[in-house]
Design a protein around this motif. Structure first.
Motif, PDB file in Angstrom:
ATOM      1  N   MET A   1       0.841  -1.183   0.000  1.00 12.81           N
ATOM      2  CA  MET A   1       0.000   0.000   0.000  1.00 12.81           C
ATOM      3  C   MET A   1       0.887   1.248   0.000  1.00 12.81           C
ATOM      4  N   LYS A   2       0.568   2.211  -0.813  1.00 13.24           N
ATOM      5  CA  LYS A   2       1.305   3.463  -0.916  1.00 13.24           C
ATOM      6  C   LYS A   2       1.096   4.298   0.341  1.00 13.24           C
ATOM      7  N   LYS A   3       2.173   4.900   0.826  1.00 11.35           N
ATOM      8  CA  LYS A   3       2.089   5.742   2.014  1.00 11.35           C
ATOM      9  C   LYS A   3       1.497   7.094   1.636  1.00 11.35           C
ATOM     10  N   GLY A   4       0.594   7.563   2.476  1.00 10.19           N
ATOM     11  CA  GLY A   4      -0.021   8.861   2.263  1.00 10.19           C
ATOM     12  C   GLY A   4       0.752   9.974   2.945  1.00 10.19           C
ATOM     13  N   PRO A   5       0.339  11.220   2.739  1.00 13.13           N
ATOM     14  CA  PRO A   5       1.070  12.359   3.283  1.00 13.13           C
ATOM     15  C   PRO A   5       1.131  12.386   4.813  1.00 13.13           C
ATOM     16  N   ALA A   6       0.060  12.013   5.490  1.00 15.98           N
ATOM     17  CA  ALA A   6       0.079  12.021   6.959  1.00 15.98           C
ATOM     18  C   ALA A   6       1.066  10.976   7.486  1.00 15.98           C
ATOM     19  N   GLN A   7       1.076   9.801   6.897  1.00 20.77           N
ATOM     20  CA  GLN A   7       1.983   8.740   7.321  1.00 20.77           C
ATOM     21  C   GLN A   7       3.439   9.159   7.104  1.00 20.77           C
ATOM     22  N   LEU A   8       3.734   9.721   5.948  1.00 18.91           N
ATOM     23  CA  LEU A   8       5.095  10.162   5.651  1.00 18.91           C
ATOM     24  C   LEU A   8       5.534  11.276   6.602  1.00 18.91           C
ATOM     25  N   GLU A   9       4.637  12.200   6.895  1.00 15.85           N
ATOM     26  CA  GLU A   9       4.974  13.294   7.813  1.00 15.85           C
ATOM     27  C   GLU A   9       5.215  12.777   9.228  1.00 15.85           C
ATOM     28  N   MET A  10       4.383  11.832   9.678  1.00 13.97           N
ATOM     29  CA  MET A  10       4.586  11.260  11.013  1.00 13.97           C
ATOM     30  C   MET A  10       5.936  10.559  11.098  1.00 13.97           C
ATOM     31  N   GLU A  11       6.297   9.801  10.074  1.00 22.05           N
ATOM     32  CA  GLU A  11       7.599   9.125  10.068  1.00 22.05           C
ATOM     33  C   GLU A  11       8.737  10.131  10.174  1.00 22.05           C
ATOM     34  N   MET A  12       8.667  11.200   9.410  1.00 23.78           N
ATOM     35  CA  MET A  12       9.709  12.223   9.412  1.00 23.78           C
ATOM     36  C   MET A  12       9.807  12.918  10.773  1.00 23.78           C
ATOM     37  N   LEU A  13       8.675  13.274  11.340  1.00 27.35           N
ATOM     38  CA  LEU A  13       8.674  13.947  12.639  1.00 27.35           C
ATOM     39  C   LEU A  13       9.246  13.059  13.744  1.00 27.35           C
ATOM     40  N   LEU A  14       8.881  11.778  13.723  1.00 28.46           N
ATOM     41  CA  LEU A  14       9.370  10.851  14.740  1.00 28.46           C
ATOM     42  C   LEU A  14      10.854  10.562  14.571  1.00 28.46           C
ATOM     43  N   GLU A  15      11.309  10.431  13.331  1.00 29.82           N
ATOM     44  CA  GLU A  15      12.742  10.239  13.069  1.00 29.82           C
ATOM     45  C   GLU A  15      13.534  11.428  13.612  1.00 29.82           C
ATOM     46  N   THR A  16      13.045  12.616  13.354  1.00 36.41           N
ATOM     47  CA  THR A  16      13.733  13.832  13.783  1.00 36.41           C
ATOM     48  C   THR A  16      13.740  13.968  15.305  1.00 36.41           C
ATOM     49  N   ALA A  17      12.611  13.691  15.944  1.00 32.39           N
ATOM     50  CA  ALA A  17      12.480  13.895  17.389  1.00 32.39           C
ATOM     51  C   ALA A  17      13.205  12.842  18.211  1.00 32.39           C
ATOM     52  N   PHE A  18      13.250  11.592  17.737  1.00 36.75           N
ATOM     53  CA  PHE A  18      13.705  10.498  18.592  1.00 36.75           C
ATOM     54  C   PHE A  18      14.882   9.691  18.061  1.00 36.75           C
ATOM     55  N   PRO A  20      15.007   7.035  16.262  1.00 36.46           N
ATOM     56  CA  PRO A  20      14.673   5.686  16.725  1.00 36.46           C
ATOM     57  C   PRO A  20      15.569   4.590  16.154  1.00 36.46           C
ATOM     58  N   THR A  21      15.731   3.547  16.957  1.00 34.50           N
ATOM     59  CA  THR A  21      16.431   2.357  16.497  1.00 34.50           C
ATOM     60  C   THR A  21      15.471   1.446  15.740  1.00 34.50           C
ATOM     61  N   ARG A  22      14.183   1.664  15.948  1.00 39.85           N
ATOM     62  CA  ARG A  22      13.138   0.925  15.221  1.00 39.85           C
ATOM     63  C   ARG A  22      11.922   1.828  15.139  1.00 39.85           C
ATOM     64  N   LEU A  23      11.308   1.894  13.965  1.00 37.83           N
ATOM     65  CA  LEU A  23      10.108   2.709  13.775  1.00 37.83           C
ATOM     66  C   LEU A  23       9.218   2.073  12.729  1.00 37.83           C
ATOM     67  N   SER A  24       7.957   1.881  13.089  1.00 34.81           N
ATOM     68  CA  SER A  24       6.933   1.442  12.145  1.00 34.81           C
ATOM     69  C   SER A  24       5.711   2.322  12.355  1.00 34.81           C
ATOM     70  N   VAL A  25       5.273   2.946  11.296  1.00 36.18           N
ATOM     71  CA  VAL A  25       4.025   3.707  11.320  1.00 36.18           C
ATOM     72  C   VAL A  25       3.084   2.942  10.406  1.00 36.18           C
ATOM     73  N   ILE A  26       2.124   2.268  11.021  1.00 30.68           N
ATOM     74  CA  ILE A  26       1.254   1.324  10.315  1.00 30.68           C
ATOM     75  C   ILE A  26      -0.124   1.939  10.117  1.00 30.68           C
ATOM     76  N   ASN A  27      -0.563   1.986   8.885  1.00 27.34           N
ATOM     77  CA  ASN A  27      -1.876   2.531   8.569  1.00 27.34           C
ATOM     78  C   ASN A  27      -2.938   1.453   8.792  1.00 27.34           C
ATOM     79  N   ASP A  28      -3.755   1.645   9.799  1.00 27.67           N
ATOM     80  CA  ASP A  28      -4.831   0.710  10.149  1.00 27.67           C
ATOM     81  C   ASP A  28      -6.193   1.182   9.656  1.00 27.67           C
ATOM     82  N   SER A  29      -6.226   2.207   8.846  1.00 27.74           N
ATOM     83  CA  SER A  29      -7.486   2.845   8.463  1.00 27.74           C
ATOM     84  C   SER A  29      -8.472   1.891   7.797  1.00 27.74           C
ATOM     85  N   ALA A  30      -7.982   0.977   6.970  1.00 31.51           N
ATOM     86  CA  ALA A  30      -8.878   0.049   6.272  1.00 31.51           C
ATOM     87  C   ALA A  30      -9.673  -0.810   7.250  1.00 31.51           C
ATOM     88  N   LYS A  31      -9.092  -1.099   8.411  1.00 33.07           N
ATOM     89  CA  LYS A  31      -9.789  -1.896   9.429  1.00 33.07           C
ATOM     90  C   LYS A  31     -10.931  -1.129  10.078  1.00 33.07           C
TER      91      LYS A  31
END
Length: 92
Positions: A1-18, A20-31
């Motif tokens: 599934m293609k990442k949307g703008p909110a998902q990409l922005e969250m990944e960037m913000l979390l990478e910058t702030a923390f 991280p040694t591990r990061l997964s931003v999982i889109n659960d919207s379809a559920k």
């Protein structure tokens, strides 16, 4: 599934702030299609799994607050729901 703008922005913000040694931003919207908070954007519900040294010695509640603060206005305005699983390196 293609990442949307909110998902990409969250990944960037979390990478910058923390750095991280591990990061997964999982889109659960379809559920949650058709449920409360589903705005039809395909980016309404997410799970964040993040591991960072920044969480060492910090309570679960404070970790969640740290993540929400790093994400700015995304939670509650552009994203309806976040499940946050934040840990320090070496935690199970």
């Amino acid at each position: 599934m293609k990442k949307g703008p909110a998902q990409l922005e969250m990944e960037m913000l979390l990478e910058t702030a923390f750095a991280p040694t591990r990061l997964s931003v999982i889109n659960d919207s379809a559920k949650h299609h058709g449920h409360s908070g589903d705005d039809g954007s395909g980016e309404s519900h997410f799970t964040i799994e993040i591991e960072s040294a920044a969480f060492t010695g910090v309570s679960r509640l404070i970790r969640q607050r740290m993540v929400n603060k790093a994400l700015g206005d995304i939670p509650g305005t552009r994203v309806h729901a976040l499940a946050i699983k934040a840990s320090a390196p070496g935690e199970i």
